[in-house]
Design an enzyme around this catalytic site. Structure first.
Site, PDB file in Angstrom:
ATOM      1  N   LYS A  73     -16.720  60.979 -80.160  1.00 57.92           N
ATOM      2  CA  LYS A  73     -15.781  59.864 -80.309  1.00 57.92           C
ATOM      3  C   LYS A  73     -14.370  60.395 -80.559  1.00 57.92           C
ATOM      4  CE  LYS A  73     -14.764  56.627 -83.890  1.00 57.92           C
ATOM      5  NZ  LYS A  73     -15.255  55.830 -84.989  1.00 57.92           N
ATOM      6  N   GLU A 102     -18.189  71.724 -83.351  1.00 55.19           N
ATOM      7  CA  GLU A 102     -19.490  72.094 -82.792  1.00 55.19           C
ATOM      8  C   GLU A 102     -19.602  71.665 -81.330  1.00 55.19           C
ATOM      9  OE1 GLU A 102     -18.906  70.524 -85.626  1.00 55.19           O
ATOM     10  OE2 GLU A 102     -20.364  71.026 -87.188  1.00 55.19           O
ATOM     11  N   GLY A 142     -19.318  56.433 -85.815  1.00 59.72           N
ATOM     12  CA  GLY A 142     -20.253  57.388 -85.206  1.00 59.72           C
ATOM     13  C   GLY A 142     -21.707  57.022 -85.446  1.00 59.72           C
ATOM     14  N   ARG A 143     -22.060  56.793 -86.711  1.00 62.11           N
ATOM     15  CA  ARG A 143     -23.477  56.516 -87.038  1.00 62.11           C
ATOM     16  C   ARG A 143     -23.906  55.120 -86.617  1.00 62.11           C
ATOM     17  NH1 ARG A 143     -20.103  57.264 -91.097  1.00 62.11           N
ATOM     18  NH2 ARG A 143     -19.688  55.639 -92.646  1.00 62.11           N
ATOM     19  N   GLU A 156     -24.326  58.618 -95.154  1.00 59.48           N
ATOM     20  CA  GLU A 156     -22.903  58.752 -94.815  1.00 59.48           C
ATOM     21  C   GLU A 156     -22.179  57.433 -95.072  1.00 59.48           C
ATOM     22  OE1 GLU A 156     -21.224  61.795 -91.660  1.00 59.48           O
ATOM     23  OE2 GLU A 156     -21.338  59.846 -90.700  1.00 59.48           O
ATOM     24  N   HIS A 191     -49.860  65.221 -95.496  1.00 57.21           N
ATOM     25  CA  HIS A 191     -50.345  66.590 -95.720  1.00 57.21           C
ATOM     26  C   HIS A 191     -49.202  67.489 -96.164  1.00 57.21           C
ATOM     27  CE1 HIS A 191     -54.237  65.529 -93.964  1.00 57.21           C
ATOM     28  NE2 HIS A 191     -53.517  64.720 -93.203  1.00 57.21           N
ATOM     29  N   LYS A 242     -14.926  70.914 -93.600  1.00 60.95           N
ATOM     30  CA  LYS A 242     -14.301  71.217 -92.304  1.00 60.95           C
ATOM     31  C   LYS A 242     -13.017  72.013 -92.522  1.00 60.95           C
ATOM     32  CE  LYS A 242     -15.992  67.083 -89.867  1.00 60.95           C
ATOM     33  NZ  LYS A 242     -15.658  65.826 -89.203  1.00 60.95           N
TER      34      LYS A 242
HETATM   35  O1  LIG Z   1     -18.410  61.847 -82.283  1.00 57.17           O
HETATM   36  P1  LIG Z   1     -17.608  62.831 -83.050  1.00 57.17           P
HETATM   37  O2  LIG Z   1     -16.175  62.400 -83.212  1.00 57.17           O
HETATM   38  O3  LIG Z   1     -17.703  64.202 -82.433  1.00 57.17           O
HETATM   39  O4  LIG Z   1     -18.173  62.916 -84.524  1.00 57.17           O
HETATM   40  C1  LIG Z   1     -19.449  63.378 -84.804  1.00 57.17           C
HETATM   41  C2  LIG Z   1     -19.846  63.098 -86.228  1.00 57.17           C
HETATM   42  O5  LIG Z   1     -18.975  63.762 -87.130  1.00 57.17           O
HETATM   43  C3  LIG Z   1     -18.751  62.954 -88.276  1.00 57.17           C
HETATM   44  O6  LIG Z   1     -17.455  62.488 -88.196  1.00 57.17           O
HETATM   45  C4  LIG Z   1     -18.960  63.700 -89.552  1.00 57.17           C
HETATM   46  O7  LIG Z   1     -18.427  64.971 -89.520  1.00 57.17           O
HETATM   47  C5  LIG Z   1     -19.746  61.823 -88.151  1.00 57.17           C
HETATM   48  O8  LIG Z   1     -19.381  60.707 -88.852  1.00 57.17           O
HETATM   49  C6  LIG Z   1     -19.806  61.661 -86.668  1.00 57.17           C
HETATM   50  O9  LIG Z   1     -20.918  60.919 -86.297  1.00 57.17           O
END
Ligand SMILES: O=P(O)(O)OC[C@H]1O[C@](O)(CO)[C@@H](O)[C@@H]1O
Length: 527
Positions: free
Chosen positions: A211, A217, A268-269, A355, A386, A501
């Site tokens: 987003k 990453e 995001g979530r 979150e 288990h 971060k």
């Molecule tokens: O879709 P993006 O902007 O890469 O964000 C990924 C995730 O990183 C976060 O901002 C947390 O670091 C989440 O809330 C989000 O879902």
């Protein structure tokens, strides 16, 4: 709208007075045939919500209704649907409900009708998915796509991954699965390398999902995969689409085969029902599968508008959760689906809940004197039985449990052993656990005695299909939203992820300015 802390409400003191002094709330005598039959609410998507094994009864429920009315939970939900700024920290609207249908006023922002915008993007990626599935869009060597690999993390991974796994078998049985999906999330290079090695790159379409377009990453994994595509003699621009917001650095880039958009009002979530989840689900399992999922979610969103907690499963679930957290004092909750297809659903709910409501200040930034979001964890049953159920049955903490189960398996491929098929064994285990947790078992040997009094709810349905899954997803989204309103939180930002971060960047720039950071960097072979 009046925004009050939970402990400023009239219902708060009254609920406190309902807590049994010096002993747990004994639910064993409550749980009988009559209660199991009567404590059952119909949900959207053909599901139902059973709260028979919860440590709550009419007097508490009346007070929880009063709390709901006093905090005007439905009024706040309506404001959210109407496009008010419900994420005050970031000054943003919260519009994930609008992705699956309009329940409030039209939401117009900078002259744009956002409901229309989301519907347009849905149609665009549905058509795109059709073209890929029908072999009209091909890879750079002219071969059709067999794999769809999502590159994203957090909300851009967990929800879509959980939903794909939840429906993969169902879609096989329904003859709708065309592409196999994979996911790359971790910046650990072994993640991307392993996924890349498990697919035929010539036949793979990558979906880059971020987003913000700035997530470390995801950007690292994008370049990792582009390098692999080039090395294989493939043109990355024919093998990658982007899902992002229109304001992100990834937007409007001709180097992607196509781009699909969300905006800042889809957290995001909460983005699984946007292009973030929709592109991969439509590619792999078909546009109709995703459309049915949206219908289930929309139906749930509609039912969440009901004021009466006895007619609103998400609201009731949320309020019982508040009773358990703030009055009975339980710090965690486990999500236990008796369905292997829901293997990653607890991980998605973990982000969704923790979150959103893992906050210690209210929406005005003032410190709170009461507990907020619980620790959420979970695994499918019977596997969990288990593993960590020992602690759940006999440990010192009481952990409220959220069971999920289905009458039928998705594939219908089963075996009879010792007089029962495996699906029946699965359900027998589920029924047994609910009662074992609630009633326990006395034994003169303390090591063998079960205290009971461990509350649980059960969401059950006939079969896990797209509509049921959409309803399940939206149920938990709405539950978390209502709890955030009760606690007077901003459930829609996530400042708690920022500090790490910033420090990571400092480490990578070689200028940490902090001796502990330098010491750990040395230990890990960075410096
Ligand atoms: O879709 P993006 O902007 O890469 O964000 C990924 C995730 O990183 C976060 O901002 C947390 O670091 C989440 O809330 C989000 O879902």
């Amino acid at each position: 709208m009046d925004y009050k802390n939970l402990d400023e409400t009239g219902a708060y003191a009254k609920l406190l007075s309902r807590v049994p002094a010096g002993k747990p709330y004994d639910i064993a005598p409550l749980l009988d045939e009559r209660r199991v039959a009567s404590c059952l609410l119909p949900m959207a998507g053909g599901l139902s919500y059973s709260w028979a094994a919860k440590a709550v009864n009419t007097p508490e429920l009346e007070l929880l209704q009063a709390l709901s009315d006093e905090q005007d939970l439905i009024g706040k939900y309506r404001l959210l649907l109407d496009g008010e700024i419900m994420n005050p920290g970031e000054g943003r609207k919260v519009l994930h409900h609008l992705l699956r249908g309009q329940l409030g006023k039209p939401v117009i922002y900078e002259g744009k009708d956002l409901g229309e915008f989301y519907a347009r993007e849905l149609e665009r990626f549905s058509v795109f998915a059709d073209l890929v599935r029908n072999g009209k869009i091909l890879g750079s060597t002219g071969k059709s796509f067999e794999y769809a690999v999502q590159i994203g993390i957090g909300g851009s991974d967990l929800g879509p991954r959980a939903l794909y796994l939840a429906l993969e078998n169902w879609a096989v049985a329904a003859g709708r699965k065309k592409l196999s999906a994979r996911f790359i999330s971790n910046v650990d290079p072994d993640d991307g390398a392993q996924v890349a090695a498990s697919v035929d790159l010539e036949r793979t379409l990558f979906i880059l999902v971020s987003k913000s377009g700035t997530t470390q990453e995801t950007l690292a994994n994008e370049l990792f995969i582009k390098g692999k595509l080039k090395k294989a003699g493939l043109d990355p621009s024919k093998h990658m689409v982007a899902v992002t917001s229109e304001t992100s650095p990834l937007a409007h880039n001709p180097d992607y085969l196509d781009s699909f958009y969300i905006d800042d009002f889809i957290g995001g979530r909460y983005s699984s029902t946007s292009a973030v989840g929709g592109v991969i689900l439509s590619l792999a399992l078909g546009r109709e599968t995703f459309a049915e999922l949206l219908e289930g979610a929309h139906e749930t969103d509609k039912s969440a508008l009901e004021n009466d907690i006895m007619k609103n499963p998400a609201l009731l679930d949320a309020l019982i959760g508040v009773w358990e957290r703030n009055f009975l004092g339980f710090p965690s909750t486990a999500v236990l689906p008796y369905s292997q297809a829901l293997s990653r659903f607890p991980a998605h709910l973990q982000q969704l809940d923790m979150e959103s409501n893992g906050k210690r200040v209210n929406r005005r930034g003032e410190a709170l004197d009461y507990a907020t979001g619980p620790v959420v964890f979970g695994e499918p049953g019977t596997n969990g039985q288990h593993s960590f159920y020992q602690l759940l049955h006999q440990g010192t903490d009481i952990v409220p449990l959220q069971f999920i189960g289905f009458l039928e398996s998705q594939l219908g491929d089963d075996v009879e052993v010792d007089g029962s098929v495996s699906q029946t064994k699965l359900k027998a285990n589920l029924a047994a656990q609910i009662v074992a947790f609630a009633k326990g078992k006395a034994d003169p040997n303390g090591n063998k005695s079960f205290p009971g009094g461990r509350p649980s709810s059960l969401i059950c349905g006939k079969k896990l299909d797209p509509r049921a899954l959409g309803a399940l997803l939206a149920h938990f989204e709405n539950k978390v939203m209502f709890q955030g309103f009760v606690w007077n939180l901003n459930s829609f930002d996530q400042e708690g992820v920022q500090l790490g971060k910033v420090l990571t960047k400092q480490v990578l720039s070689g200028q940490s300015g902090d001796s502990a950071l330098d010491a750990y960097s040395k230990l890990l072979g960075i410096l």
